[in-house]
Design a protein around this motif. Structure first.
Motif, PDB file in Angstrom:
ATOM      1  N   ASP A 214      31.405  11.647 -30.803  1.00 34.69           N
ATOM      2  CA  ASP A 214      30.759  11.668 -32.121  1.00 34.69           C
ATOM      3  C   ASP A 214      31.754  12.123 -33.184  1.00 34.69           C
ATOM      4  OD1 ASP A 214      28.086  10.993 -31.184  1.00 34.69           O
ATOM      5  OD2 ASP A 214      28.069  12.997 -30.295  1.00 34.69           O
ATOM      6  N   ILE A 215      32.567  13.111 -32.816  1.00 39.07           N
ATOM      7  CA  ILE A 215      33.530  13.678 -33.750  1.00 39.07           C
ATOM      8  C   ILE A 215      34.863  13.857 -33.041  1.00 39.07           C
ATOM      9  CG2 ILE A 215      34.084  15.663 -35.222  1.00 39.07           C
ATOM     10  CD1 ILE A 215      31.050  16.206 -35.340  1.00 39.07           C
ATOM     11  N   ILE A 216      35.915  13.422 -33.679  1.00 38.40           N
ATOM     12  CA  ILE A 216      37.267  13.607 -33.154  1.00 38.40           C
ATOM     13  C   ILE A 216      38.029  14.493 -34.125  1.00 38.40           C
ATOM     14  CG2 ILE A 216      39.395  12.455 -32.432  1.00 38.40           C
ATOM     15  CD1 ILE A 216      37.687   9.891 -32.106  1.00 38.40           C
ATOM     16  N   ILE A 217      38.544  15.605 -33.635  1.00 38.62           N
ATOM     17  CA  ILE A 217      39.306  16.535 -34.467  1.00 38.62           C
ATOM     18  C   ILE A 217      40.753  16.531 -33.985  1.00 38.62           C
ATOM     19  CG2 ILE A 217      39.528  18.920 -35.257  1.00 38.62           C
ATOM     20  CD1 ILE A 217      36.558  19.292 -34.665  1.00 38.62           C
ATOM     21  N   VAL A 218      41.669  16.231 -34.882  1.00 43.34           N
ATOM     22  CA  VAL A 218      43.078  16.124 -34.525  1.00 43.34           C
ATOM     23  C   VAL A 218      43.894  17.050 -35.422  1.00 43.34           C
ATOM     24  CG1 VAL A 218      45.038  14.570 -34.187  1.00 43.34           C
ATOM     25  CG2 VAL A 218      42.700  13.689 -33.965  1.00 43.34           C
ATOM     26  N   SER A 219      44.677  17.934 -34.818  1.00 42.25           N
ATOM     27  CA  SER A 219      45.589  18.773 -35.598  1.00 42.25           C
ATOM     28  C   SER A 219      46.981  18.159 -35.552  1.00 42.25           C
ATOM     29  CB  SER A 219      45.622  20.203 -35.048  1.00 42.25           C
ATOM     30  OG  SER A 219      46.311  20.267 -33.806  1.00 42.25           O
ATOM     31  N   ILE A 220      47.655  18.152 -36.693  1.00 45.64           N
ATOM     32  CA  ILE A 220      48.992  17.560 -36.753  1.00 45.64           C
ATOM     33  C   ILE A 220      49.919  18.407 -37.609  1.00 45.64           C
ATOM     34  CG2 ILE A 220      48.041  15.229 -36.506  1.00 45.64           C
ATOM     35  CD1 ILE A 220      48.711  14.770 -39.469  1.00 45.64           C
ATOM     36  N   GLY A 221      51.210  18.258 -37.371  1.00 49.77           N
ATOM     37  CA  GLY A 221      52.248  18.856 -38.211  1.00 49.77           C
ATOM     38  C   GLY A 221      52.946  17.739 -38.957  1.00 49.77           C
ATOM     39  N   ARG A 222      52.934  17.791 -40.281  1.00 47.78           N
ATOM     40  CA  ARG A 222      53.467  16.679 -41.061  1.00 47.78           C
ATOM     41  C   ARG A 222      54.973  16.519 -40.893  1.00 47.78           C
ATOM     42  NH1 ARG A 222      50.309  14.598 -44.957  1.00 47.78           N
ATOM     43  NH2 ARG A 222      51.838  12.919 -44.734  1.00 47.78           N
ATOM     44  N   LEU A 223      55.664  17.558 -40.441  1.00 51.47           N
ATOM     45  CA  LEU A 223      57.102  17.436 -40.184  1.00 51.47           C
ATOM     46  C   LEU A 223      57.386  16.555 -38.975  1.00 51.47           C
ATOM     47  CD1 LEU A 223      58.262  21.109 -40.853  1.00 51.47           C
ATOM     48  CD2 LEU A 223      58.580  19.124 -42.342  1.00 51.47           C
ATOM     49  N   HIS A 224      56.332  16.229 -38.217  1.00 50.20           N
ATOM     50  CA  HIS A 224      56.501  15.383 -37.033  1.00 50.20           C
ATOM     51  C   HIS A 224      55.968  13.967 -37.262  1.00 50.20           C
ATOM     52  CE1 HIS A 224      57.727  18.819 -34.604  1.00 50.20           C
ATOM     53  NE2 HIS A 224      56.683  19.486 -35.067  1.00 50.20           N
ATOM     54  N   ASP A 225      55.642  13.630 -38.498  1.00 51.24           N
ATOM     55  CA  ASP A 225      55.063  12.316 -38.774  1.00 51.24           C
ATOM     56  C   ASP A 225      55.972  11.163 -38.351  1.00 51.24           C
ATOM     57  OD1 ASP A 225      52.738  13.350 -39.737  1.00 51.24           O
ATOM     58  OD2 ASP A 225      53.165  12.990 -41.858  1.00 51.24           O
TER      59      ASP A 225
END
Length: 303
Positions: free
Chosen positions: A153-164
């Protein structure tokens, strides 16, 4: 009390456990008195067994109580533990126990806690003969396999923009985000603290530093309200929430953990983040929530 007094009392109460060496032990002993073989207590039913890291003889659970919450102040809640037992299984998904003959579809999942044993349970329908069975056998990644998986139902993703720029399965996640929460410019970065730099949201010190930053709780509570609004819409499409920071190890990962606790209705876990009130609005919705940390295990970026 001496060992022999403890053992006599345990035998009278029927709570002594027998080691493979033949010795009997009081339930409070975490190793055999005679041979020192370590024991473990089943997290599901409380049975003490000398068969370390093997499935419980009583209920089949393979998670020991000792493995849950060994970090002070971050004991695993029931819902988090039940989630560990349920594993990746979701209602409508198809899985098997390691062979095609044991393929099944998940019909219902009761996360609990239930007033009667078992504390959680899952109902499945076997493909081979159509049998419907309700049980509480935990997911074993060394044996069980996903065949088809319905979307959460919900997907939560944490990211670091330095790794884009780095190639990964979720490199384009921002393009697919329903809600994109950027924590980079308005909230202090734990990376700047020498004692926190090499840690991550898996560490309590980092979680506390992030959640106690002025404004973070309010932003997360407001994000939960956003999610609730999207859920009220007519679309059945999954909601994707992306939390962002610089390196992906501290702020974004902590925010993702907190949001997961809130929208999964895990009031006990959400309380650690000071978001108990926000989580109660979700506590009876039974949402399937998938949490992904894209960059939490990457090397610390030198900056």
């Amino acid at each position: 009390m001496t060992y022999f007094e403890d053992l006599t009392a345990a035998k009278a109460a029927g709570s002594a456990w027998a080691c493979v060496c033949g010795a009997e032990n009081p339930p409070t002993y975490d190793a055999c008195h005679d041979c020192q073989r370590p024991s473990w207590t089943c997290a599901a039913c409380g049975l003490v067994s000398p068969a370390a890291l093997q499935a419980c003889r009583e209920c089949g659970n393979s998670t020991s109580a000792e493995s849950l919450g060994d970090e002070p102040g971050y004991e695993m809640s029931h819902l988090a533990w039940a989630g560990l037992q349920i594993g990746p299984r979701r209602v409508g998904g198809h899985y098997d126990h390691g062979s095609e003959d044991t393929a099944y579809e998940v019909i219902t999942i009761e996360h609990g806690p239930r007033d009667t044993w078992p504390s959680w349970q899952i109902t499945v329908r076997y493909a081979m003969d159509g049998r419907t069975v309700t049980h509480c056998t935990g997911w074993d990644p060394s044996r069980d396999r996903v065949i088809t998986q319905p979307p959460a139902d919900i997907i939560i993703v944490s990211i670091g923009r330095l790794h884009d720029f780095e190639r990964s399965e979720h490199a384009d996640i921002l393009q697919r985000a329903t809600i994109a929460l950027d924590l980079r410019h308005h909230f202090r970065d734990p990376h700047r603290a020498q004692d926190l730099r090499d840690l991550s949201a898996a560490d309590q010190a980092v979680r506390q530093a992030v959640i106690n930053t002025p404004g973070v709780r309010q932003v997360l509570a407001a994000t939960a309200l956003q999610i609730s609004g999207y859920l009220s819409g007519p679309s059945t499409a999954p909601i994707t929430v992306v939390t962002q920071c610089a390196g992906g190890r501290h702020r974004a990962a902590t925010a993702a953990l907190a949001l997961r606790a809130v929208v999964a209705g895990d009031v006990e876990q959400a309380t650690e983040f000071g978001l108990e009130g926000a989580s109660r609005a979700f506590s009876f919705r039974g949402l399937d929530v998938e949490l992904i940390h894209r960059d939490i295990n990457r090397a610390v970026v030198q900056r």
